[in-house]
Design a protein around this motif. Structure first.
Motif, short mmCIF file in Angstrom:
data_model
loop_
_atom_site.label_atom_id
_atom_site.label_comp_id
_atom_site.label_asym_id
_atom_site.label_seq_id
_atom_site.Cartn_x
_atom_site.Cartn_y
_atom_site.Cartn_z
N ARG A 234 0.83 -1.21 0.00
CA ARG A 234 0.00 0.00 0.00
C ARG A 234 0.86 1.26 0.00
O ARG A 234 0.56 2.24 -0.70
CB ARG A 234 -0.91 -0.01 1.22
CG ARG A 234 -1.90 1.15 1.26
CD ARG A 234 -2.69 1.14 2.56
NE ARG A 234 -3.32 -0.15 2.79
CZ ARG A 234 -3.99 -0.45 3.91
NH1 ARG A 234 -4.09 0.43 4.88
NH2 ARG A 234 -4.54 -1.64 4.05
N GLU A 235 1.94 1.25 0.75
CA GLU A 235 2.83 2.41 0.84
C GLU A 235 3.55 2.64 -0.48
O GLU A 235 3.66 3.78 -0.97
CB GLU A 235 3.84 2.19 1.96
CG GLU A 235 4.79 3.35 2.20
CD GLU A 235 5.82 3.05 3.26
OE1 GLU A 235 6.67 3.92 3.52
OE2 GLU A 235 5.79 1.92 3.84
N LEU A 236 4.04 1.57 -1.09
CA LEU A 236 4.73 1.69 -2.37
C LEU A 236 3.77 2.14 -3.46
O LEU A 236 4.12 2.98 -4.31
CB LEU A 236 5.37 0.35 -2.74
CG LEU A 236 6.16 0.31 -4.06
CD1 LEU A 236 7.26 1.37 -4.07
CD2 LEU A 236 6.74 -1.07 -4.31
N ALA A 237 2.54 1.62 -3.45
CA ALA A 237 1.54 2.01 -4.44
C ALA A 237 1.23 3.50 -4.35
O ALA A 237 1.13 4.21 -5.37
CB ALA A 237 0.27 1.19 -4.26
N ALA A 238 1.09 4.00 -3.13
CA ALA A 238 0.80 5.43 -2.94
C ALA A 238 1.95 6.29 -3.45
O ALA A 238 1.73 7.34 -4.08
CB ALA A 238 0.54 5.72 -1.46
N GLN B 292 1.29 8.99 -6.49
CA GLN B 292 1.46 10.42 -6.26
C GLN B 292 2.62 11.01 -7.06
O GLN B 292 2.60 12.20 -7.39
CB GLN B 292 1.66 10.69 -4.77
CG GLN B 292 0.41 10.50 -3.94
CD GLN B 292 -0.74 11.38 -4.40
OE1 GLN B 292 -0.56 12.54 -4.75
NE2 GLN B 292 -1.95 10.81 -4.41
N ASN B 293 3.60 10.20 -7.41
CA ASN B 293 4.74 10.68 -8.19
C ASN B 293 4.55 10.48 -9.69
O ASN B 293 5.47 10.74 -10.46
CB ASN B 293 6.03 10.02 -7.71
CG ASN B 293 6.54 10.64 -6.43
OD1 ASN B 293 7.17 11.69 -6.44
ND2 ASN B 293 6.24 10.01 -5.29
N GLY B 294 3.37 10.01 -10.08
CA GLY B 294 3.05 9.93 -11.50
C GLY B 294 3.81 8.88 -12.27
O GLY B 294 4.04 9.03 -13.48
N TYR C 89 1.54 1.58 -10.06
CA TYR C 89 1.04 1.16 -8.75
C TYR C 89 0.01 0.04 -8.88
O TYR C 89 -0.12 -0.81 -8.00
CB TYR C 89 0.45 2.35 -8.00
CG TYR C 89 -0.93 2.78 -8.45
CD1 TYR C 89 -2.08 2.23 -7.91
CD2 TYR C 89 -1.08 3.76 -9.43
CE1 TYR C 89 -3.34 2.63 -8.33
CE2 TYR C 89 -2.32 4.17 -9.85
CZ TYR C 89 -3.46 3.61 -9.30
OH TYR C 89 -4.71 4.01 -9.72
N ALA C 90 -0.72 0.03 -10.00
CA ALA C 90 -1.78 -0.96 -10.18
C ALA C 90 -1.23 -2.34 -10.52
O ALA C 90 -1.97 -3.32 -10.51
CB ALA C 90 -2.75 -0.50 -11.27
N LYS C 91 0.06 -2.43 -10.83
CA LYS C 91 0.67 -3.72 -11.11
C LYS C 91 1.10 -4.45 -9.83
O LYS C 91 1.35 -5.65 -9.87
CB LYS C 91 1.91 -3.55 -12.00
CG LYS C 91 1.62 -3.32 -13.47
CD LYS C 91 2.91 -3.38 -14.27
CE LYS C 91 2.64 -3.33 -15.76
NZ LYS C 91 3.89 -3.48 -16.54
N LEU C 92 1.20 -3.71 -8.74
CA LEU C 92 1.68 -4.31 -7.50
C LEU C 92 0.65 -5.31 -6.99
O LEU C 92 -0.49 -4.95 -6.71
CB LEU C 92 1.95 -3.23 -6.46
CG LEU C 92 2.97 -2.16 -6.86
CD1 LEU C 92 3.09 -1.12 -5.76
CD2 LEU C 92 4.33 -2.77 -7.18
N LEU D 268 -8.48 4.25 -11.73
CA LEU D 268 -7.12 4.08 -12.23
C LEU D 268 -6.58 5.41 -12.75
O LEU D 268 -7.01 5.88 -13.81
CB LEU D 268 -7.11 3.01 -13.33
CG LEU D 268 -5.76 2.52 -13.82
CD1 LEU D 268 -5.01 1.79 -12.71
CD2 LEU D 268 -5.94 1.60 -15.02
N SER D 269 -5.65 6.01 -12.05
CA SER D 269 -5.14 7.32 -12.44
C SER D 269 -3.90 7.65 -11.63
O SER D 269 -3.67 7.08 -10.56
CB SER D 269 -6.22 8.39 -12.22
OG SER D 269 -5.81 9.64 -12.74
N VAL D 270 -3.08 8.58 -12.14
CA VAL D 270 -1.90 9.05 -11.42
C VAL D 270 -1.82 10.56 -11.52
O VAL D 270 -2.48 11.19 -12.35
CB VAL D 270 -0.59 8.43 -11.99
CG1 VAL D 270 -0.59 6.92 -11.87
CG2 VAL D 270 -0.38 8.86 -13.44
#
Length: 445
Positions: free
Chosen positions: A4-8, A12-14, A26-29, A416-418
């Motif tokens: 969850r932390e890595l995905a965020a 947030q960093n696009g 992030y959605a691949k994790l 699904l967005s960045v």
């Protein structure tokens, strides 16, 4: 670090897939991953940025890749790189012993080695289900530049504000450049010494799967290459042909030799895509077997069938794409099927990259394109809010606002967005739901 932390952090960093479609990383994790793969196959002819980046920032990229492996709890991590990239292989061999559970996977110099389905089979022997996702067979694939962007976000607090791009072919000084997101393509060409032909055509994304774009089109998070070509180049003429003309040519001359199917990378891995049958059915308007048309949804659009396999110069990929788009518009989804066993002749039917470049009239452009450090400047950038698969980011600045490089200017949408960030320090000239225009002021950070 938790998933969850890595995905965020990635969201947030696009950070998105920098190798092609721009799927939000992030959605691949996924904790189901048993194997993670770093993709440095760079199968499109003339592209050099990924091997150059991995050679130069080996430790940084592998450390970020290892973090993904450990966060997901994967059993192994494989760096997939072509044997021909000798300097990159040597750099990896010097670093990998320090990273437990990470190994080298050497690939042949063939096209399309970078296709996820092909890459996974080559490195693991696993076959991704037709229409399925790699995670279904316990695999996640990440691009070299994607992992470098993760490292930058972690250790330098830098979001994705620039993109490495190979600017090659008819330019005075071919090079791999770091360009601010939103820089117009024609400005990137000037940084490479300018075009060496009059009235140049900008072929963006690679010669096999790229498209012709206008000079004012912006560099995005998925822009890997800008090929500057003359108006009469083979690739330009092929790309500009109409689908109607292609269909008439196919009706007149397709001899059902089956070469397009015999050399199709997905067909050779047991996927039910049969371009020769599609060509026959489409040109004869034969709908007795609807599966021939529905199975076009399994095509990867690699282009090998029309730019390498067909000796009559027909266009199965382009026509298949037309049908795929129509089916999708009608809400048709690929059927749930399993792959047949890989074709025993597959090893003998790979497309050597050198032969492919000869077919595409690109050999004369296969020259060094040195990696240039430092990000280029741009006075005005045109930043799309959709540079990724999924929902476009939502602008959070207004006309006249002062912004600094790296600032969030469009927040992730629901689903699904960045995030999207300012690539220059300056002021907001205009804002729409689709694009934010920034004008640079003063020195950049």
């Amino acid at each position: 670090m938790e998933i969850r932390e890595l995905a965020a952090l990635l969201r947030q960093n696009g950070v998105v897939g920098a190798g092609g479609a721009g799927f939000p990383s992030y959605a691949k994790l996924d904790g189901r991953a048993k194997t993670v793969i770093l993709n440095c196959s760079e199968c499109e002819p003339l592209l050099k940025l990924h091997r150059q980046l991995l050679e130069r920032y080996t430790d940084e990229i592998v450390s970020a890749f290892k973090l993904i492996k450990d966060t997901l709890g994967a059993e192994e991590a494989i760096v997939g790189v072509k044997k021909a990239y000798k300097k990159t292989v040597a750099a990896l061999e010097g670093v990998l012993p320090r990273y437990e559970g990470v190994r080298l996977g050497l690939l042949d110099e063939v096209y399309p080695a970078g296709d996820e389905v092909v890459l996974i089979y080559e490195l693991t022997g696993k076959t991704v289900r037709p229409g399925g996702l790699p995670i279904e067979c316990g695999v996640c694939v990440f691009n070299v530049e994607t992992c470098y962007n993760l490292w930058r976000a972690l250790h330098k607090n830098e979001p994705v504000v620039d993109k490495l791009v190979s600017v090659v072919a008819e330019v005075a000084r071919p090079a791999t450049l770091r360009l601010p997101i939103g820089m117009p393509i024609e400005e990137a060409v000037r940084l490479a010494g300018g075009a060496t032909v009059e009235d140049p055509v900008y072929f963006v994304g690679g010669p096999m799967m790229g498209n012709i774009r206008p000079g004012n089109a912006p560099v995005t998070k998925t822009t890997n290459a800008i090929l500057v070509l003359p108006q009469d180049h083979y690739l330009v003429v092929r790309k500009r042909a109409s689908a109607e003309t292609m269909l008439k040519r196919a009706a007149a001359s397709c001899c059902q030799c089956t070469m397009c199917t015999d050399l199709c990378p997905r067909h050779l891995l047991g996927h039910p895509i049969r371009p020769h049958l599609f060509m026959r059915a489409a040109t004869c308007k034969d709908v007795q077997d609807p599966s021939i048309f529905v199975d076009t949804l399994f095509c990867s659009s690699c282009g090998l069938c029309e730019l390498y396999s067909c000796f009559q110069g027909l266009s199965p990929r382009t026509l298949i794409t037309e049908y795929k788009n129509r089916l999708r518009a009608e809400g048709v989804k690929p059927p749930q099927v399993q792959a047949a066993p890989a074709d025993p002749a597959r090893a003998l039917r790979k497309a050597p990259l050198k032969r492919l470049m000869a077919r595409l009239d690109l050999v004369k452009y296969d020259v060094p394109a040195p990696f240039k450090e430092g990000c280029a400047d741009a006075d005005t950038v045109y930043i799309p809010t959709r540079q990724h698969i999924g929902a476009p980011a939502v602008p959070c600045v207004k006309e006249g606002d002062a912004v600094v490089r790296g600032q969030v200017i469009a927040a992730p949408a629901e689903g699904l967005s960045v995030a999207v960030h300012a690539s220059v320090t300056g002021r907001v000239r205009s804002v729409t739901a689709a694009e934010i225009v920034l004008e640079r002021t003063g020195e950049q950070a």
